[in-house]
Structures are given as C-alpha cells and as structure tokens.
Design a protein around this motif. Structure first.
Motif, PDB file in Angstrom:
ATOM      1  N   LEU A  18       1.175  -1.235   0.091  1.00 31.81           N
ATOM      2  CA  LEU A  18      -0.315  -0.137   0.099  1.00 31.81           C
ATOM      3  C   LEU A  18       1.160   1.621   0.382  1.00 31.81           C
ATOM      4  CD1 LEU A  18      -2.662  -0.513   2.739  1.00 31.81           C
ATOM      5  CD2 LEU A  18      -3.246  -0.638   0.404  1.00 31.81           C
ATOM      6  N   GLY A  19       1.924   1.385   1.135  1.00 33.48           N
ATOM      7  CA  GLY A  19       2.878   2.802   0.571  1.00 33.48           C
ATOM      8  C   GLY A  19       3.689   2.304  -0.062  1.00 33.48           C
ATOM      9  N   ALA A  20       3.852   1.364  -0.825  1.00 34.70           N
ATOM     10  CA  ALA A  20       4.931   1.551  -2.233  1.00 34.70           C
ATOM     11  C   ALA A  20       4.067   2.196  -3.184  1.00 34.70           C
ATOM     12  CB  ALA A  20       5.762   0.383  -2.849  1.00 34.70           C
ATOM     13  N   CYS A 214      -3.242   5.784   0.296  1.00 35.23           N
ATOM     14  CA  CYS A 214      -2.815   4.322   0.129  1.00 35.23           C
ATOM     15  C   CYS A 214      -2.112   4.205   1.131  1.00 35.23           C
ATOM     16  CB  CYS A 214      -2.238   3.893  -0.875  1.00 35.23           C
ATOM     17  SG  CYS A 214      -3.706   3.735  -2.487  1.00 35.23           S
ATOM     18  N   ALA A 215      -1.255   5.618   2.149  1.00 40.80           N
ATOM     19  CA  ALA A 215      -0.159   6.017   2.762  1.00 40.80           C
ATOM     20  C   ALA A 215      -1.002   5.830   3.853  1.00 40.80           C
ATOM     21  CB  ALA A 215       0.290   6.807   2.671  1.00 40.80           C
ATOM     22  N   ALA A 216      -2.075   6.999   3.706  1.00 40.28           N
ATOM     23  CA  ALA A 216      -2.607   6.886   5.135  1.00 40.28           C
ATOM     24  C   ALA A 216      -3.474   5.691   5.706  1.00 40.28           C
ATOM     25  CB  ALA A 216      -3.843   7.524   5.257  1.00 40.28           C
ATOM     26  N   VAL A 217      -3.744   3.959   4.710  1.00 37.04           N
ATOM     27  CA  VAL A 217      -4.358   3.431   5.203  1.00 37.04           C
ATOM     28  C   VAL A 217      -3.408   2.252   5.588  1.00 37.04           C
ATOM     29  CG1 VAL A 217      -6.016   1.062   4.234  1.00 37.04           C
ATOM     30  CG2 VAL A 217      -6.066   3.850   3.687  1.00 37.04           C
ATOM     31  N   ALA A 218      -2.430   2.377   5.251  1.00 41.32           N
ATOM     32  CA  ALA A 218      -1.068   1.244   5.372  1.00 41.32           C
ATOM     33  C   ALA A 218      -0.522   2.147   6.829  1.00 41.32           C
ATOM     34  CB  ALA A 218      -0.063   1.751   4.339  1.00 41.32           C
TER      35      ALA A 218
END
Lengths: 302, 248
Positions: A18-20, A214-218
């Motif tokens: 997710l972060g990538a 996506c970063a926030a969810v990760a």
C-alpha cells in the motif's frame, strides 16, 4: 514453520504494498524519489489518533469491536478521514515545496528537499505526541489458528483483504476512467498528454491524493497491528523503496507484487540469517534489481 | 475575406530564457489551406509549431486562433480551443491501447460525444479497429502516424499542426499520408506542417514559408516556390536536377 513465515510475510507485505503504490506513482509521474513519502504513513496513523480522540469526546470513540476484529465501524470512518487529511497534507507539501522546486531546480535538489521534508514531518510528530509508542486500543486480540498450524491476527487478514479491494479499485480507476487513463498518459509522455488536452496539474493532484490515501491506510493498519511511533514510516522507508524499485516505477501491480515480495523475503530470511540482519534484506533486493533489471519487473525500459 | 485560422506575428521563442531560437517569425494560415514550413536544420521549424501548440513559451509576438488571441494559453486549453498537434517522434502513447489513445484525443469533449467520435474514428480506420485493445507500441511507423492523426482529429480541430509527418515513412506511405492530409482541410480546418522533405511538402501544400536561422526568409504559393531555382539552391540545397524525395 515455513507456512507461518509465508503468512507473516504476506501480511506485512500488504502494508509495504500500500505504501509503495504512492511512492511508485510519484517516482514515475513527478520524476523524483520522494524520501518523505514514508512520513505520510506516519502522519496517516497519527491523524487516526486524533480522529479517535475527537470521536471519544463526541461519543462512540473506538466503538464496539466487531468479532473477531479488534475494531468496530469507527475504524472505517477513521480510514476515510485520515486518507482525506493525509491527502491535504501531501497537496500542501506539493505546493509549498515540490512544485516550487520543480520549476527551477533539478531532480537531485528535489530528492534532497524530500529528505528535509521527511525530517521536519517526523520531528513535528515527536514534538506533538512525544517519542513514546501509542496504541489505538488496549484491547487484546487473539490469533486465529488456520489449517497447517498457522496463526494470524484477524486484523491482519482484514488488512490483506482491504489491500485487495484498494488494488482492484485503483485498477478500475486507471483503466476505465478518463482521469485514470490520462494519468497513465502523463506518466508516459507529459507533453503529448498536454497537447491532447490533459491538465497535467490536475493529474498531479490526483497522484498525490492516491499516494497519500494509500499511505494513510497503510499507516493506520500498521498502527493497528503493531504500534504507533514517530519512526513508523521511517522504519518502512527501505522496504517501500525496495518494493517500488522491484515492481518498476509507475506500475500498480509492480508496487503490490514488490511489496509482497519484500514482506515475504524479510520474513523468510530469518530462517537462514539472524533476525538482526532482517532490515538488510530490502537493501540487498534494491541492489540486485538495480544491477540486473533497473527498470523493475513491470517498468518500462527508458 | 474570412479571418485566418492561425495568425502568428513576430514570434520570439526558445527553450531557455537566454537562448532564443525564433527571432520574430510570422505565419498565417487561412481556412481550408495547407501551409508548409521548410528550411534547413536548426531554422526553428519545430520550435515554431511547438510555440503555436503552447509547449514552448512565447517571449514576444502574438498568436491568434480564429481571430481570438491565444498567446500564452496553456497547451491543454489550446487543445480544447481547437488546436491539434502531432509531434514528429513519440506521437502516440505506446503503453496505452489504441482505443485509450483515442480516449486521450477526446479528453476535452463531453463523455457521450467522445465515445461517438471514437467509434467514428475506428470505423474510418479498420486497421485501428482490429487492434483497438492492443498497445499502440506494437504499431509500425506508418500505423502510428495514422493513429496519431486519428487522435488529433478527435476534437474536430480548427488548426492541425504536423511536425515532419512523413519522417521515417516509405515514399509510398508518405504519398498516402499527404493524400490523407489533403482530406483534413475539407471542412474549413487548416493544416500547418513542418517538413524536411521540402519538395514533397511544397507539392502537397498551397503555400510555403522558408525559415532560416529563426526568421522568415521567403514565402509564397507552393508551386511558385517549387519553380524558383534560386530558392531551391540557396535555402533547400537542391539543384534543379535533384531527384524526388531527396532530403536537403
């Protein structure tokens, strides 16, 4: 034993994946390696702390857990709100730092500026929340026993499912919507996209929104399954870059497969090397990819 | 007299602030007209059409499309205003499917209209329709040029800018393409093309401009320019006996 490592690898790989995604998109479309991307994960995780604190005042708070998970419906609301807040943060950073530098400075200046932004973001969190670890909930969660003697946390399984949903949604966005197709066009040839009528500035905003969300969810899922520390994102920086580089800049599936591969190799490596050396595994992967296939698995050779 | 589709006056432009390529170029294209810009390498031909398309910053001079001033308008708004540009290289999105390339061409149109135009374009070019879901990267040079033009035509543009449309094509494919370009101006649209192949460009255009070192040198009806031995010798490096298709 090996099954357990594979399960752990996939679950930790989902967070890296997710972060990538966002890192890979910004690398391709904004054409610089954003070392502050990992801090968006941390900020996402801490935005959720604020969300739960506010929710506790209004009433409801962390909510009643829905078995077998450790969380209730408020977590889904928290994911949406933190995604929005983290997107705003990313867009603000874009306008304050990256867009300005992009107009007058070179690629390397952008990279070093992103180091500065990362330090600033990380220490702001230390300043506000302190260096001690935080937890969303003090509730204990018990592992589920799967066939083959594999133990997994229900929250981690939820995370894996959520990752699949996000990837499918992004796939549909990139292939079906005009904004998504325009984004792929800008990634390949910004000038040709411009003369076709694509507002590249608007596409860049979408790249930040997708990457930051996506970063926030990760970040929230990492905070949920491990703990929150100001170094949360920083500790994932190397795995994120390994995943994005392995997958190939700009590739959605590359980032996901890269993330899972990094998670798996880290967790499987402890079977043959001491755990202390585990953080070296993504670094080794970066070196190998850059040596043998610099464009990554799914990247376009330039 | 109807207003020209394109009116560019005294254009000064370059890629960096301290190095101008164009030093005051003027070009005009009337509705239904095909105009060729020829001249030696480094004359600023490509820079001129990039400036008109909004990709190169114009430092001085003015550009008007259909009588409305557009100097300094961002490229994506020019596209919506009816300016289409087909670059010389990388003129299709190789990683996108043929259909997605057409979607990009119609990105400024309302969705329903864009979908209708995509079907029209695919009906007009059966070669593209057969491969609509395949990546444009698999196409040959001539097929890419066809897709690039089909993409540019999605908006039913008023002004079509072509940068070396026949570069890298076989003589036969080039002739075919010139025939296609002639068909583009039927409805009052205008074509401005840059060509290295000066003779062929003049044979297939109405008027021509000779550019050298970033300024206008000579302009006139294409057949008059073709017949003028002096122009051929000085600016195009051609001798009267030069064979067809020889590049200056």
């Amino acid at each position: 034993m090996i099954l357990q490592h594979i399960a752990d690898g996939l679950l930790s790989g989902a967070i890296v994946a997710l972060g990538a995604i966002g890192l890979s998109f910004t690398m391709k479309i904004l054409r610089f390696a954003n070392f502050s991307h990992s801090e968006l994960l941390t900020w996402g995780a801490y935005f959720a702390v604020i969300f739960f604190a506010v929710a506790a005042v209004i009433g409801g708070g962390y909510g009643t857990p829905i078995a077998p998970f450790s969380f209730g419906w408020p977590l889904l609301a928290a994911l949406l709100v933190t995604a929005a807040l983290t997107s705003l943060l990313a867009i603000a950073l874009h306008h304050l730092v990256f867009a300005r530098l992009n107009r007058m400075a070179g690629h390397m200046t952008m990279v070093f500026a992103s180091f500065g932004v990362a330090l600033l973001l990380r220490h702001l969190l230390v300043l506000i929340f302190g260096p001690a670890p935080l937890y969303y909930s003090s509730a204990l969660q018990f592992a589920m026993l799967l066939p083959g003697g594999v133990r997994v946390m229900p929250d981690q399984v939820f995370l894996l499912g959520l990752t699949v949903v996000v990837v499918i949604a992004l796939h549909l966005f990139l292939t079906r919507s005009r904004t998504g197709i325009s984004m792929r066009a800008v990634a390949e040839n910004p000038d040709l996209a411009r003369v076709s009528g694509v507002d590249v500035g608007r596409i860049v905003m979408w790249v930040w929104i997708i990457g930051a969300s996506c970063a926030a969810v990760a970040g929230v899922m990492y905070g949920l399954t491990v703990q929150l520390r100001p170094e949360l994102g920083f500790s994932l920086l190397l795995p994120l870059f390994a995943a994005a580089i392995l997958g190939g800049a700009g590739s959605l599936y590359g980032a996901v497969i890269g993330g899972l591969a990094v998670g798996l190799s880290e967790n499987l490596s402890v079977m043959i090397i001491p755990t202390t050396y585990k953080p070296a595994v993504p670094f080794l992967m970066i070196l190998l990819v850059l040596y043998f296939r610099p464009e990554g698995l799914f990247g376009e050779r330039r | 007299m109807t207003a020209p589709v394109l009116q560019a006056e005294g254009i000064v432009a370059g890629y960096t602030a301290d190095l101008m390529i164009l030093h005051g170029v003027s070009v005009e294209v009337a509705p239904g007209e095909i105009v060729a810009i020829i001249g030696p390498n480094g004359a600023g031909k490509s820079t001129l059409i990039k400036a008109i398309a909004g990709l190169v910053k114009v430092s001085a001079g003015r550009i008007a499309i259909d009588g409305r001033e557009t100097t300094g308008t961002p490229a994506h708004l020019l596209a919506a205003a009816g300016v289409a540009y087909v670059p010389q290289t990388d003129n299709v999105f190789a990683t996108l499917s043929i259909e997605e390339n057409l979607v990009l061409g119609g990105v400024t149109l309302p969705g329903r209209q864009a979908r209708a135009r995509i079907e029209e374009a695919l009906a007009r070019y059966p070669m593209l329709a057969e491969r609509r879901r395949q990546k444009a990267g698999i196409l040959s040079g001539g097929q890419r040029q066809m897709l690039a033009i089909a993409r540019a035509l999605m908006t039913a543009p008023r002004l079509i800018l072509l940068d070396e449309p026949t570069a890298g094509l076989s003589p036969m494919a080039a002739e075919e393409l010139f025939g296609l370009i002639r068909g583009l101006v039927g409805g009052g649209a205008a074509v401005l093309m840059v060509e290295q192949n000066a003779r062929a460009a003049l044979r297939h255009s109405d008027r021509g401009y000779v550019l050298a070192e970033g300024v206008n040198r000579i302009e006139g009806a294409s057949d008059a320019l073709l017949a003028d031995a002096e122009i051929g010798a000085i600016f195009l490096g051609l001798r009267p006996a030069d064979s067809e298709g020889l590049r200056p």
